[in-house]
Design an enzyme around this catalytic site. Structure first.
Site, PDB file in Angstrom:
ATOM      1  N   PHE A 105       0.802  -1.251   0.244  1.00 50.48           N
ATOM      2  CA  PHE A 105      -0.025   0.073  -0.062  1.00 50.48           C
ATOM      3  C   PHE A 105       1.041   1.356   0.063  1.00 50.48           C
ATOM      4  O   PHE A 105       1.646   1.572   0.729  1.00 50.48           O
ATOM      5  CB  PHE A 105      -0.813  -0.024   1.219  1.00 50.48           C
ATOM      6  CG  PHE A 105      -1.691   1.304   1.374  1.00 50.48           C
ATOM      7  CD1 PHE A 105      -2.788   1.585   0.461  1.00 50.48           C
ATOM      8  CD2 PHE A 105      -1.426   2.230   2.279  1.00 50.48           C
ATOM      9  CE1 PHE A 105      -3.578   2.743   0.614  1.00 50.48           C
ATOM     10  CE2 PHE A 105      -2.358   3.210   2.590  1.00 50.48           C
ATOM     11  CZ  PHE A 105      -3.413   3.631   1.482  1.00 50.48           C
ATOM     12  N   MET A 163       0.690  33.299 -22.796  1.00 54.78           N
ATOM     13  CA  MET A 163       1.801  32.943 -23.391  1.00 54.78           C
ATOM     14  C   MET A 163       1.421  31.827 -24.598  1.00 54.78           C
ATOM     15  O   MET A 163       1.951  32.048 -25.708  1.00 54.78           O
ATOM     16  CB  MET A 163       2.966  32.355 -22.451  1.00 54.78           C
ATOM     17  CG  MET A 163       4.052  32.314 -23.434  1.00 54.78           C
ATOM     18  SD  MET A 163       5.019  33.635 -23.748  1.00 54.78           S
ATOM     19  CE  MET A 163       5.807  34.319 -22.244  1.00 54.78           C
TER      20      MET A 163
END
Length: 578
Positions: free
Chosen positions: A110, A488
């Site tokens: 896990f 941009m």
């Protein structure tokens, strides 16, 4: 001692006093012991990426390595962008991550991830610690590696059972790493040759990168430039390495650099590049970079950078300050260079011979290709905001910029008359960098003002870290240049991709004033030029974080700019009237 105590004690021995981090299952043993080490202040972030950027900003502003904690799996992987940002810009950082128990490594436990494999390309070195006996040595080695030679991030992945194990205290000994060799001196004959080439050139130019700042070589660079009568440009990351208002300053180079700097680079006969990678943002089309140069001089602490993009005629592999100081005694100042410089200080009109012709030519280019922008078209312009902000900075404040148009505007209009701190993500171009990096910078430099400049797109990527600024009442002024688009990208699409605007619309964004209020800090919205000054006044009067949402011209563009695939000679300027 437990392994966790060994980690924390080693950090104390390295002089660490601040850690940015986030706890989780695989690093809980370290957090369990953290209260027993009051010398270590921990800043609980809201996302691990924010922690990495805070550690980055802390390191850049304070000159000491930043330290970040994260747990295994997603926690560690959330650091990758921040590690890449630091790695590309040579920033020292120590990332300590928790890992599953050593017996479970490789078994898909896990929250297990191969953090070593995932970060190998964005760290200077990395360790997986499965034995408590290795812990103290690894911690001290990591700091040594991160801070020596070309700085960079180092990651230490520590298994949970190692953190919980117990062993006798291991005394701290001198770090000795076989195979890790650093160059220790400059070959003086090469320093002499470089100095003579610079002094005897007709059209010399120095380009300074981030290495000048990392090696604290600002004064040595200034001394060399003045003694050799040589103009100096800086890369985006080198901004702050040379006072921009100095008569010899060319300001920023590269494909969005100033027109007079690009002209100087393209017409230079000797080009000395100091502490920089000479990457594509500097060269534009590589085949046409600095075509008139007869002597390329490259100074960098990392030998692997030599010839990677531009093959230098003269290589000096060493610390930038060390090289510049070694060159100084060998500079034979050309007589008319001194006369030219002295003439430049009050005015430049009388400089007309020898080196003076070169400096006069650069001044003519400066007049011919100035930075300009639209002053009034019914919209607030970003330059109006930044000019007012920098006037208040008085060459003293730390300015942290995000990525995109806001970054370049902040860089081009940076106006310090002495070396200063301009922090941004250069090599990686990481959106969301500015706010957490500004928080880290403020922790490192609580004595100086800190301004954060961001576009709305980058800001929302890490806006959750406003909680940290409010919790610790950090006096950070946040300037959002909001044009409701990925500016941009929109400009590139307009100019280079046929005008097809695709997926750049950010009109559906939060009301940043309400968002600031929800986080517990004051904020204002500004849409008119007349309100810029009063909003800045309110920010400066406020102790603690303050946010200003500047609604700027949605069509404002960055100029100069070199079209994609073109040479530095082909730069575009703002249209007349803009």
């Amino acid at each position: 001692m437990t392994g966790a105590d060994m980690v924390l004690e080693a950090l104390e021995q390295e002089g660490v006093d601040l850690i940015f981090g986030y706890p989780g299952g695989a690093n809980l043993p370290i957090y369990q012991r953290l209260p027993e080490h009051p010398k270590l202040k921990h800043i609980l972030v809201r996302h691990e990426q924010g922690a990495a950027h805070m550690a980055d900003g802390y390191a850049r502003a304070g000159g000491r390595p930043g330290v970040v904690f994260a747990t295994s799996g997603p926690g560690a992987l959330n650091l990758v962008t921040g590690l890449c940002t630091a790695y590309m810009d040579s920033v020292p950082m120590i990332a300590i991550t928790g890992q599953v128990n050593s017996a479970q490594v490789g078994r898909d436990a896990f929250q297990e991830s191969d953090v070593i494999g995932a970060t190998s390309s964005v760290t200077k070195h990395s360790y997986l610690v499965t034995d408590i006996a290795e812990l103290p040595r690894v911690i001290h080695e990591a700091f040594h590696i991160a801070t020596t030679g070309r700085p960079g991030p180092v990651l230490i992945d520590i298994c949970k059972d190692v953190q919980m194990a117990e062993a006798e205290r291991v005394p701290h000994e001198r770090v000795s790493i076989p195979g890790y060799h650093l160059n220790g001196h400059v070959k003086l004959d090469r320093a002499r040759v470089a100095a003579e080439a610079l002094a005897n050139a007709e059209r010399p130019v120095i380009l300074a990168g981030h290495g000048v700042l990392l090696s604290h070589a600002e004064q040595a660079l200034l001394d060399l430039a003045e003694k050799a009568g040589t103009p100096v440009g800086t890369t985006l990351l080198g901004i702050g390495g040379f006072p921009v208002n100095h008569p010899l300053s060319l300001h920023m180079t590269g494909f969005m650099g100033t027109g007079w700097c690009l002209k100087a680079v393209q017409n230079a006969d000797v080009l000395m590049m100091v502490g920089m990678r000479v990457d594509d943002r500097v060269t534009a089309r590589l085949a046409d970079f600095a075509p008139k140069v007869k002597t390329f001089i490259h100074v960098d602490i990392d030998g692997s950078e030599m010839g990677k993009n531009v093959r230098p005629h003269l290589e000096l592999v060493a610390d930038a300050r060390q090289v510049l100081e070694a060159m100084l005694p060998h500079i034979e100042l050309v007589a008319d260079a001194r006369q030219a410089l002295e003439a430049m200080l009050p005015h430049i009109d009388s400089v007309d011979e020898g080196r003076g012709r070169w400096l006069a030519q650069i001044d003519a280019w400066r007049e011919e290709h100035p930075l300009r922008y639209t002053h009034s078209n019914g919209h607030l312009q970003p330059q109006d905001v930044l000019i007012d902000m920098y006037r208040r900075c008085r060459s003293e404040a730390v300015v942290v910029a995000d990525v995109g148009q806001n970054q370049i505007w902040a860089a081009l209009w940076w106006n310090y008359d002495r070396p200063g701190l301009f922090i941004n993500s250069g090599g990686a171009g990481t959106m969301g960098f500015a706010l957490p990096a500004a928080i880290g910078a403020k922790f490192a430099r609580p004595d100086v003002p800190v301004w954060c400049v961001a576009g709305e797109g980058g800001f929302v990527m890490t806006a959750q870290e406003l909680s940290v600024a409010v919790e610790h009442q950090l006096d950070i002024k946040i300037v959002i240049l909001n044009n409701f688009s990925l500016g941009m990208v929109r400009q590139f699409q307009d100019d280079f991709y046929g005008g097809v605007r695709s997926q750049v619309d950010l009109t559906h964004m939060p009301d940043f004033v309400k968002l600031a209020d929800a986080y517990g800090l004051p904020g204002v919205r500004v849409e008119k030029l007349a309100d810029v000054g009063p909003s800045m006044d309110a920010a400066e009067r406020t102790k603690g974080p303050f946010l200003i949402d500047f609604r700027i011209d949605p069509e404002a563009n960055v100029y100069p700019i070199v079209p994609l695939g073109k040479s530095l000679n082909d730069f575009w300027e703002a249209p007349i009237g803009e």
